[in-house]
Motif scaffolding. Structure first.
Motif, mmCIF file in Angstrom:
data_model
loop_
_atom_site.group_PDB
_atom_site.id
_atom_site.type_symbol
_atom_site.label_atom_id
_atom_site.label_comp_id
_atom_site.label_asym_id
_atom_site.label_seq_id
_atom_site.Cartn_x
_atom_site.Cartn_y
_atom_site.Cartn_z
ATOM 1 N N TYR A 179 7.060 -6.229 5.008
ATOM 2 C CA TYR A 179 6.036 -6.118 6.034
ATOM 3 C C TYR A 179 5.525 -4.685 6.044
ATOM 4 O O TYR A 179 6.275 -3.755 5.776
ATOM 5 C CB TYR A 179 6.602 -6.449 7.421
ATOM 6 N N VAL A 180 4.253 -4.523 6.372
ATOM 7 C CA VAL A 180 3.637 -3.213 6.461
ATOM 8 C C VAL A 180 3.371 -2.920 7.928
ATOM 9 O O VAL A 180 2.838 -3.772 8.646
ATOM 10 C CB VAL A 180 2.310 -3.187 5.664
ATOM 11 N N VAL A 181 3.751 -1.735 8.378
ATOM 12 C CA VAL A 181 3.491 -1.321 9.755
ATOM 13 C C VAL A 181 2.273 -0.394 9.731
ATOM 14 O O VAL A 181 2.247 0.596 8.999
ATOM 15 C CB VAL A 181 4.706 -0.590 10.366
ATOM 16 N N VAL A 182 1.268 -0.747 10.521
ATOM 17 C CA VAL A 182 0.021 0.012 10.568
ATOM 18 C C VAL A 182 -0.090 0.683 11.930
ATOM 19 O O VAL A 182 0.007 0.018 12.964
ATOM 20 C CB VAL A 182 -1.197 -0.905 10.342
ATOM 21 N N LYS A 183 -0.286 2.003 11.919
ATOM 22 C CA LYS A 183 -0.505 2.741 13.161
ATOM 23 C C LYS A 183 -2.006 2.805 13.393
ATOM 24 O O LYS A 183 -2.760 3.297 12.556
ATOM 25 C CB LYS A 183 0.074 4.142 13.082
ATOM 26 N N VAL A 184 -2.440 2.281 14.515
ATOM 27 C CA VAL A 184 -3.859 2.247 14.850
ATOM 28 C C VAL A 184 -4.280 3.636 15.321
ATOM 29 O O VAL A 184 -3.681 4.188 16.242
ATOM 30 C CB VAL A 184 -4.145 1.194 15.936
ATOM 31 N N SER A 185 -5.283 4.192 14.671
ATOM 32 C CA SER A 185 -5.748 5.533 15.037
ATOM 33 C C SER A 185 -7.234 5.548 15.393
ATOM 34 O O SER A 185 -7.754 6.590 15.758
ATOM 35 C CB SER A 185 -5.472 6.510 13.891
ATOM 36 N N PRO B 260 0.830 -1.210 0.000
ATOM 37 C CA PRO B 260 0.000 0.000 0.000
ATOM 38 C C PRO B 260 0.862 1.255 0.000
ATOM 39 O O PRO B 260 2.047 1.208 0.305
ATOM 40 C CB PRO B 260 -0.778 -0.118 1.307
ATOM 41 N N LYS B 261 0.245 2.364 -0.345
ATOM 42 C CA LYS B 261 0.941 3.648 -0.282
ATOM 43 C C LYS B 261 1.068 4.067 1.178
ATOM 44 O O LYS B 261 0.199 3.755 1.995
ATOM 45 C CB LYS B 261 0.159 4.707 -1.055
ATOM 46 N N LEU B 262 2.142 4.757 1.494
ATOM 47 C CA LEU B 262 2.298 5.289 2.848
ATOM 48 C C LEU B 262 1.162 6.259 3.124
ATOM 49 O O LEU B 262 0.816 7.079 2.270
ATOM 50 C CB LEU B 262 3.642 5.987 3.009
ATOM 51 N N GLY B 263 0.574 6.151 4.283
ATOM 52 C CA GLY B 263 -0.531 7.022 4.662
ATOM 53 C C GLY B 263 -1.897 6.522 4.228
ATOM 54 O O GLY B 263 -2.912 7.126 4.574
ATOM 55 N N ALA B 264 -1.941 5.418 3.480
ATOM 56 C CA ALA B 264 -3.232 4.870 3.038
ATOM 57 C C ALA B 264 -4.044 4.399 4.235
ATOM 58 O O ALA B 264 -3.492 3.859 5.192
ATOM 59 C CB ALA B 264 -3.019 3.725 2.064
ATOM 60 N N LYS B 265 -5.346 4.600 4.189
ATOM 61 C CA LYS B 265 -6.212 4.137 5.265
ATOM 62 C C LYS B 265 -6.289 2.616 5.243
ATOM 63 O O LYS B 265 -6.289 2.001 4.188
ATOM 64 C CB LYS B 265 -7.608 4.724 5.121
ATOM 65 N N VAL B 266 -6.356 2.031 6.443
ATOM 66 C CA VAL B 266 -6.394 0.573 6.591
ATOM 67 C C VAL B 266 -7.699 0.188 7.277
ATOM 68 O O VAL B 266 -8.130 0.839 8.231
ATOM 69 C CB VAL B 266 -5.179 0.074 7.403
ATOM 70 N N TYR B 267 -8.308 -0.910 6.780
ATOM 71 C CA TYR B 267 -9.603 -1.370 7.262
ATOM 72 C C TYR B 267 -9.538 -2.847 7.632
ATOM 73 O O TYR B 267 -8.705 -3.583 7.116
ATOM 74 C CB TYR B 267 -10.665 -1.190 6.163
ATOM 75 N N ASP B 268 -10.466 -3.279 8.493
ATOM 76 C CA ASP B 268 -10.587 -4.706 8.791
ATOM 77 C C ASP B 268 -11.563 -5.341 7.799
ATOM 78 O O ASP B 268 -12.049 -4.672 6.878
ATOM 79 C CB ASP B 268 -10.999 -4.940 10.244
ATOM 80 N N SER B 269 -11.885 -6.608 7.983
ATOM 81 C CA SER B 269 -12.742 -7.315 7.032
ATOM 82 C C SER B 269 -14.188 -6.813 7.045
ATOM 83 O O SER B 269 -14.932 -7.065 6.108
ATOM 84 C CB SER B 269 -12.713 -8.815 7.315
ATOM 85 N N SER B 270 -14.584 -6.087 8.072
ATOM 86 C CA SER B 270 -15.927 -5.514 8.143
ATOM 87 C C SER B 270 -15.969 -4.080 7.635
ATOM 88 O O SER B 270 -16.961 -3.376 7.842
ATOM 89 C CB SER B 270 -16.435 -5.545 9.584
ATOM 90 N N ALA B 271 -14.876 -3.629 7.018
ATOM 91 C CA ALA B 271 -14.740 -2.272 6.468
ATOM 92 C C ALA B 271 -14.739 -1.189 7.545
ATOM 93 O O ALA B 271 -15.090 -0.039 7.286
ATOM 94 C CB ALA B 271 -15.808 -1.994 5.414
ATOM 95 N N ASN B 272 -14.333 -1.564 8.759
ATOM 96 C CA ASN B 272 -14.157 -0.583 9.827
ATOM 97 C C ASN B 272 -12.750 -0.010 9.726
ATOM 98 O O ASN B 272 -11.790 -0.765 9.593
ATOM 99 C CB ASN B 272 -14.335 -1.232 11.199
ATOM 100 N N ILE C 287 -9.262 1.110 10.739
ATOM 101 C CA ILE C 287 -8.367 0.688 11.814
ATOM 102 C C ILE C 287 -7.315 1.757 12.078
ATOM 103 O O ILE C 287 -7.019 2.102 13.199
ATOM 104 C CB ILE C 287 -7.657 -0.633 11.444
ATOM 105 N N GLY C 288 -6.718 2.248 10.995
ATOM 106 C CA GLY C 288 -5.641 3.224 11.107
ATOM 107 C C GLY C 288 -5.098 3.547 9.730
ATOM 108 O O GLY C 288 -5.842 3.592 8.757
ATOM 109 N N TYR C 289 -3.765 3.709 9.661
ATOM 110 C CA TYR C 289 -3.145 4.048 8.385
ATOM 111 C C TYR C 289 -1.771 3.392 8.274
ATOM 112 O O TYR C 289 -1.183 2.981 9.275
ATOM 113 C CB TYR C 289 -3.036 5.562 8.215
ATOM 114 N N VAL C 290 -1.281 3.311 7.030
ATOM 115 C CA VAL C 290 0.028 2.708 6.776
ATOM 116 C C VAL C 290 1.095 3.669 7.272
ATOM 117 O O VAL C 290 1.203 4.798 6.800
ATOM 118 C CB VAL C 290 0.217 2.404 5.276
ATOM 119 N N TYR C 291 1.876 3.211 8.234
ATOM 120 C CA TYR C 291 2.906 4.007 8.865
ATOM 121 C C TYR C 291 4.264 3.812 8.194
ATOM 122 O O TYR C 291 5.037 4.751 8.039
ATOM 123 C CB TYR C 291 2.983 3.617 10.344
#
Length: 86
Positions: A52-58, A24-36, A38-42
């Protein structure tokens, strides 16, 4: 949305480490399987052949990060699929 991979661990500072299936692009929004949201690509870390992708939970809605381990996460913007040159 494109699947970016499964969460393999939670870091001490509360970030999620995801074994990348797609980059993913840095800063892209990240979602779970229910489309909630979660955070963004850090960050993207590791070797080029197996990143590996590091996701910051926001999201304040996410209470237990360990619940996300082994779950598939999705991103809104993907720069390319892993192993496919552009």
């Amino acid at each position: 949305m494109i699947a970016i991979g499964k969460v393999v661990r939670v870091t001490r500072d509360g970030k999620l480490v995801v074994k990348a299936e797609a980059l993913p692009k840095l800063g892209a929004k990240v979602y779970d399987s229910s489309a909630n949201a979660i955070g963004y690509v850090y960050d993207v870390i590791g070797p080029v052949t197996s990143p590996y992708v590091v996701v910051k939970v926001s999201s304040p809605a996410v209470q237990r990060l360990d619940y996300l381990v082994n779950r598939l996460l999705y991103a809104s913007e993907v720069s390319r699929k892993k192993g496919v040159a552009q």
